[in-house]
Design an enzyme around this catalytic site. Structure first.
Site, short mmCIF file in Angstrom:
data_model
loop_
_atom_site.label_atom_id
_atom_site.label_comp_id
_atom_site.label_asym_id
_atom_site.label_seq_id
_atom_site.Cartn_x
_atom_site.Cartn_y
_atom_site.Cartn_z
N LYS A 1 -10.69 -12.60 -15.38
CA LYS A 1 -10.90 -12.83 -16.81
C LYS A 1 -10.33 -14.16 -17.29
CE LYS A 1 -12.41 -10.67 -20.54
NZ LYS A 1 -13.61 -9.80 -20.55
N ASP B 1 -17.63 -12.27 -21.50
CA ASP B 1 -18.26 -12.39 -20.18
C ASP B 1 -19.73 -12.79 -20.28
OD1 ASP B 1 -15.79 -11.51 -19.43
OD2 ASP B 1 -16.43 -9.48 -18.91
N GLU C 1 4.18 -11.29 -5.93
CA GLU C 1 3.09 -11.48 -6.90
C GLU C 1 3.41 -10.99 -8.30
OE1 GLU C 1 3.28 -9.40 -4.40
OE2 GLU C 1 2.22 -7.52 -4.71
N HIS D 1 7.79 -7.82 -3.63
CA HIS D 1 6.48 -8.24 -4.15
C HIS D 1 6.56 -9.60 -4.83
CE1 HIS D 1 4.20 -4.56 -3.39
NE2 HIS D 1 5.36 -3.94 -3.55
N GLY E 1 0.84 -1.20 0.00
CA GLY E 1 0.00 0.00 0.00
C GLY E 1 0.87 1.23 0.00
N CYS F 1 5.26 -6.14 1.76
CA CYS F 1 5.62 -4.72 1.70
C CYS F 1 4.87 -3.93 2.79
CB CYS F 1 5.35 -4.20 0.29
SG CYS F 1 6.19 -2.67 -0.02
N TYR F 2 3.95 -3.07 2.44
CA TYR F 2 3.24 -2.34 3.49
C TYR F 2 2.57 -3.32 4.46
CZ TYR F 2 0.14 0.82 5.98
OH TYR F 2 -0.50 1.52 6.97
#
Ligand code: XMP
Length: 517
Positions: A372, A229, A173, A171, A58, A84-85
């Protein structure tokens, strides 16, 4: 079978641009993950009994007034990974010290694995990671030890393995942390004890049950746009409730070559769906006549689309239909939750948004939990063809934003033919699914001189547009091989009447946009 969403991971969002990515990475490891604002209620966060929590990064500093803090109830013995944050919030909540660092660390860094531990198990001793932080851990909370160090920070990773609490300054991710997924895998399976039970097939079984439970014996309507979708939502509803579903498809005359026929063929004939196909081409062309200004075109189309859809929907409402299904997907839900701070406001879906409230439908949104890529996997598992499942995004106003100047049937047909050639050649070269995120033709209201055989020609210009992008907010123009561009240009000028010149758009976004309008 138990709910495949149970026993997963709750991702607590502190406002990082990568929060959604954490959830996606976890799900790629076949474990369900859901994102919650940091101040969401405990019962909500725990609704699917997560086995562990990941605290996102964040933009704040933990000591700032009003900085988001770790939920108090989480300060117990739950498995937690702070990123991180999230690591700083964990440190602060457990009595450690966070300090503003003189050196802001942003970008690639190397960390050295210093102490054996479950989080970094089987990962190399030296790892490349992606950093993006100002503050750093000065003193970890009691019970924690440093697990890895970087040049800038002795606590690039820290943990209290006995309590299953971990923090990483980098990070895991993002793709720039190559072993990030392995680290997350360790956290999910070795630290939290999750089971890999989240899959498209497991989702379909649960979703079918949930739809049946929600609608009972009532009827449902769905707007099919031809996009991914609504197509996948339709196929899922068809499996769950069959004849109780009626789909409405509005042909605006602004779709690509063969698209209306394909929608009817796939959904009515292949999927056996009750499909009302409304051909509103003439009304759209009539109302767009003489409109050349882009915003004016959009307004006409938006209003006429809603009117056409609402007319059909109203008739069905009179027949007693109570539910309206929408292809809302998870990023829509998270974005509207984050921006409004209340989690149930839904971004209006561009095709049916603005439907008159007097119709009073209750919403069915079977894809609300899916990213998605997961929507595509579910579509494939439901038997939808690749042309629909892997379709590139197509704007609501359709070819109107790609037929610059006056919209006439003749110009639309010219554009459709040229666009189909571009698409066909990209597809043959394998560049529709990889190498371009969106590719299309744009017809310009500009005439120029050319020569064909012995004749002078004076015809319109066609622009080819192809971009690569992850999020459609920024984009780069696709580096399509020259030979492929040559072939496309040659075919278009030879095969399509009305075009004698082809150009390739080499503008990135920003400063350009993807569509020309
Ligand atoms: P721009 O042109 O703004 O486009 O760079 C970004 C992405 O949004 C799509 N787009 C739309 N999608 N309704 C939609 O559903 C619209 O009115 C609309 N306008 C642009 C565009 O195709 C690209 O993917």
């Amino acid at each position: 079978m138990t709910d495949p969403r149970s026993g997963g991971i709750a991702v607590i969002d502190f406002g990082s641009q990568y929060t959604q990515l954490i959830a996606r990475r976890v799900r790629e490891l076949n474990v369900y993950a859901e994102v919650f604002p940091f101040d969401a209620a405990q019962e909500k966060i725990n609704a699917h009994q997560p086995r562990g929590y990941i605290l996102s990064g964040g933009p704040n500093s933990v000591y700032e007034v009003g900085a988001p803090q770790m939920p108090r109830w989480l300060v117990k013995n739950y498995p937690i990974l702070g990123v991180c944050y999230g690591m700083q919030a964990l440190t602060h909540a457990l009595g450690g010290i966070v300090a503003a660092s003189n050196d802001r660390e942003f970008g690639p860094a190397q960390i050295r694995h210093t102490v054996a531990n479950p989080l970094l198990n089987n990962l190399p001793d030296n790892m490349n990671v992606w950093m993006s932080h100002g503050d750093r851990i000065e003193q970890p909370p009691a019970g924690f030890v440093g697990l890895a160090a970087s040049d800038n920070s002795p606590y690039a990773a820290m943990g209290d393995p006995a309590r299953k609490l971990y923090g990483v300054q980098f990070h895991p991710e993002v793709a720039h942390t190559p072993q990030g997924k392995d680290l997350l895998r360790n956290f999910l399976f070795d630290v939290c004890g999750c089971e890999p039970k989240w899959s498209p097939v497991a989702f379909i079984e649960e979703a079918v049950k949930a739809i049946q439970q929600q609608v009972g014996g009532e009827r449902v309507i769905l707007g099919l746009s031809g996009g991914v979708d609504s197509a996948v939502a339709g196929a899922l509803l068809q499996k769950a409730i069959g004849d109780q579903l009626t789909a409405i498809f509005v042909n605006t005359g602004l779709l690509r070559k063969n698209e209306p026929e394909q929608v009817v063929q796939v959904f009515r004939e292949q999927q056996g769906m009750n499909l009302i196909a409304v051909d509103a081409t003439e009304e759209f062309l009539d109302q767009l006549k003489a409109t050349t200004e882009p915003e004016a075109k959009r307004k006409v189309i938006g209003k006429l689309f809603i009117d056409t859809f609402a007319t059909q929907a109203r008739e069905l409402a009179h027949e007693g239909v109570k539910f309206l299904a929408q292809g809302t997907i998870y990023p829509d839900v998270i974005e509207s939750a984050a921006s409004s701070k209340t989690s149930h406001v839904i971004k209006s879906h561009h095709n049916v948004g603005g439907l008159p409230p007097d119709l009073g439908f209750q919403l069915v949104e079977p894809l609300r939990d899916l990213f998605k890529d997961e929507v595509r996997n579910v579509g494939t598992a439901l038997g939808l063809p690749d042309e629909i499942v892997w379709r590139q995004p197509f704007p609501g106003p359709g070819l109107a934003v790609r037929c610059l100047g006056e919209i006439t049937w003749k110009r639309l047909e010219t554009l459709r033919e040229a666009d189909a050639i571009f698409t066909e050649e990209l597809d043959k070269a394998g560049m529709l699914r990889q190498g371009t995120s969106q590719a299309f033709a744009v017809l310009l209201p500009v005439k120029s001189v050319g020569v064909m055989g012995d004749y002078r020609t004076y015809e319109e210009v066609l622009a080819l547009r192809a971009v690569t992008t992850d999020d459609f907010m920024t984009a780069d123009w696709a580096r399509i091989p020259y030979d492929l561009l040559a072939k496309v240009s040659n075919r278009i000028v030879n095969e399509v009447r009305g075009i004698n010149r082809v150009t390739y758009d080499i503008t990135s976004k920003p400063p350009g946009t993807i569509e020309w309008e």
